[in-house]
Design a protein around this motif. Structure first.
Motif, PDB file in Angstrom:
ATOM      1  N   ASN A  29     -18.861  -8.258 -24.788  1.00  0.00           N
ATOM      2  CA  ASN A  29     -19.949  -7.460 -24.684  1.00  0.00           C
ATOM      3  C   ASN A  29     -20.488  -6.652 -25.913  1.00  0.00           C
ATOM      4  O   ASN A  29     -21.195  -5.958 -26.400  1.00  0.00           O
ATOM      5  CB  ASN A  29     -19.019  -6.445 -23.986  1.00  0.00           C
ATOM      6  N   THR A  79     -25.813 -12.436 -23.029  1.00  0.00           N
ATOM      7  CA  THR A  79     -25.300 -10.815 -23.041  1.00  0.00           C
ATOM      8  C   THR A  79     -24.134 -10.897 -21.869  1.00  0.00           C
ATOM      9  O   THR A  79     -23.258 -10.320 -21.948  1.00  0.00           O
ATOM     10  CB  THR A  79     -26.286  -9.685 -22.340  1.00  0.00           C
ATOM     11  N   GLU A 127     -26.305  -6.927 -26.069  1.00  0.00           N
ATOM     12  CA  GLU A 127     -26.964  -5.779 -25.465  1.00  0.00           C
ATOM     13  C   GLU A 127     -28.581  -6.529 -25.215  1.00  0.00           C
ATOM     14  O   GLU A 127     -28.740  -6.547 -25.960  1.00  0.00           O
ATOM     15  CB  GLU A 127     -26.481  -4.819 -26.078  1.00  0.00           C
TER      16      GLU A 127
END
Length: 56
Positions: free
Chosen positions: A51, A45, A54
């Protein structure tokens, strides 16, 4: 457990290279996380430039 947002993922493989447990694989154009191998360290992550990963 780490989850992948496939809409954000660019399939660059950065997460694959950083996974110490070899739990992440790039198979054709799909990132796959082996939940049995993943120790939830969340390094993937951190290195993901988009991004797309998660951690819970």
């Amino acid at each position: 457990m780490v989850k992948i947002d496939y809409k954000k993922c660019g399939y660059c493989g950065a997460c694959v290279g950083v996974c110490e447990k070899l739990a992440i694989n790039l198979i054709e154009h799909i990132i796959v996380i082996d939940e049995k191998k993943c120790n939830n360290c969340k390094l993937c992550t951190i290195v993901c430039p988009l991004n797309a990963l998660e951690g819970e």
